[in-house]
Design an enzyme around this catalytic site. Sequence first.
Site, mmCIF file in Angstrom:
data_model
loop_
_atom_site.group_PDB
_atom_site.id
_atom_site.type_symbol
_atom_site.label_atom_id
_atom_site.label_comp_id
_atom_site.label_asym_id
_atom_site.label_seq_id
_atom_site.Cartn_x
_atom_site.Cartn_y
_atom_site.Cartn_z
ATOM 1 C CG ASP A 1 37.911 36.372 30.706
ATOM 2 O OD1 ASP A 1 37.322 35.156 31.536
ATOM 3 O OD2 ASP A 1 38.716 36.902 31.067
ATOM 4 C CD GLU B 1 38.908 34.960 37.614
ATOM 5 O OE1 GLU B 1 39.219 36.588 37.514
ATOM 6 O OE2 GLU B 1 39.612 34.492 36.205
HETATM 7 C C1 GLC Z 1 38.455 37.665 34.245
HETATM 8 C C2 GLC Z 1 36.948 36.942 34.468
HETATM 9 C C3 GLC Z 1 36.423 37.295 33.536
HETATM 10 C C4 GLC Z 1 36.682 39.041 34.006
HETATM 11 C C5 GLC Z 1 37.660 39.082 32.818
HETATM 12 C C6 GLC Z 1 37.922 40.703 33.325
HETATM 13 O O1 GLC Z 1 39.875 37.130 34.376
HETATM 14 O O2 GLC Z 1 37.746 35.377 33.946
HETATM 15 O O3 GLC Z 1 35.251 37.150 34.150
HETATM 16 O O4 GLC Z 1 35.122 40.035 32.885
HETATM 17 O O5 GLC Z 1 39.217 38.505 33.598
HETATM 18 O O6 GLC Z 1 38.164 41.647 34.679
#
Ligand code: GLC
Length: 602
Positions: free
Chosen positions: A269, A463
């Site tokens: 991530d 988030e």
């Molecule tokens: C974010 C999320 C993830 C996402 C990634 C790219 O922090 O946790 O779900 O795909 O970053 O944006």
Amino acid sequence: MEARIREIVDGMTIEQKVGQMTQADIRKITPEEVRRFYIGSVLNGGNTQPGDAPGASFAQWRAATRAYHDAALATDMAVKIPLIWGTDAVHGHGIVAGATVFPHNMGLGATHDAELVREIGAATAKQVRATGIDWVFAPTLAVVQNTRWGRSYESFSSDPAVVRELGAAYVEGLQGTLGSDTSAVATAKHFIGDGGTDRGLDRGVNASSTVDLIAIHAQGYVGALDAGAQTVMASYSSTRDYGKMHGAGTLLTDVLKKRMGFDGFIVSDWNGIAEVPGCERDHCAAAINAGIDMVMVPEKWEKFIKKTARAVRMGDIPMARIDDAVTRILRVKMRAGLFERDPDAVVGDAQDLLARDLARRAVRESLVLLKNNGAVLPLRRDARILVVGKSANSLRNQSGGWTLNWQGMKNHNADFLTGDTLLAGIREVAGAANVVFDKTAAKANVASFDAVIAVVGELPYAEMKGDILFPAPLSESRLYPEDLQVLRKVAGHGKPVITVLVSGRPLYVNDLMNLSDAFVAAWLPGTEGKGVADVLFRDAHGAIAHDFHGRLGFAWPNTPCQASFAKAGDTPLFALGYGLKYTNPKQLGPLATPAAPPVCTQ
Ligand code: GLC
């Protein structure tokens, strides 16, 4: 294919291999740098658009993806390796102005309609392919157990069986026939247990037993992998027994890759490797050794390549691990047809950004009727309607996070080149002359109307910004007092009040519900707000136009602290699967509303 991959890998230098394992954000890397550093993937993060400004046009998206694809094919490598671009099209291609935005997963979970979800996956693939993008960081397969979590709306349900069924359907729709012009690579995320952290804390610890990790949190992956998902994204969260997921080799490699037979690639991530003890944003041998194949290192990609190549030379990362990671990445790229794709070939067009009827149908099917005393719904089309509430005329509020930008908060109706508010739908069916909109109910004389529709709920978040941190209660009227104020103004005038809650999760609403004759959970419907009026109103002949179809994918709280129903004895107001229909109405008596502001203990 495997022999071809082995030949390519054997001909690559360490820098080329590590470059292939690197995913950078387009705000922090140019096409020329993609060429020079043999970069395997780029992404546009939730706040990144071509030209590094909001509102990039369809043409700008097409031009940007073309430039990066061309750059990857211009390296000095013997065998050029095409780039793969990932994006968070988690409820349609929400970052692109002009794209239809579907209901977030919590609403899709309420539909219990796998065929619909499959069609949405397929429509989303067309949307992203039309912009030249090949890979979608979806579906989220979290089986959310505590709605304090700010990502609850990204989850289909707290019921693992629903997540398994709908996750599989979404992957089948999105990937379709891998390599075809209407296919996009799916991402089963976030492995494993993101939806089960203590008190729903984002990136927290999931203390589940191994039995529960399997029975609850792994079920989405059983479905998605069976459906052929080609990538998995590791979770920021930790498990009780294996620590931070980005460094948990037992789960990433021994379980996912070996025992479950996953042969695609695992992507980290956003700077997720930095959360592994002893690691940094630009270096983490432990994460790669644990089984991460592609590293989402959005900004510090150049240092990452240098430090990782050195770690390989020092033997901190076995070459066999690097070769396995690159092999997996090339395998997915070949299955996705990227090696055969002519970058000049144009796939789709701006029309593919639109899927309005499908999205409107999804909105209709996602609505859950929780109360309809006196059968005040459905409304007649000739009724005079007073519309109130902050979310009646707000494409921003009805779409939620991951829309036009990461948080979805800075959006105005004008930023959406397509879409209808709930108010627009009400005006269309009842006739504009019959409808008055008074957001705060400041002026309107309720008695002069036949009914009031109050559209209230949450403001957008994504988030951790959406976490309702313990010990705060999950009481809607404490989080958004303006909504209770509006209902107090319009209730008690002898006219039915229909409350529509636009939110990313169930919330304690007993006080609001007591002031409402009817109460509808609308979740985060996205751009096609007319789907709500389709159900609330009769058709032109006075018959039921669309009955309610949705059933709760999450239990609904009866006290302000009920964020989880994992423990027996926590009795919800409405159980998982609850939902009224016009054809089976049910009276709801007054609900208890505890006086003192509670201090939560769970
Ligand atoms: C974010 C999320 C993830 C996402 C990634 C790219 O922090 O946790 O779900 O795909 O970053 O944006």
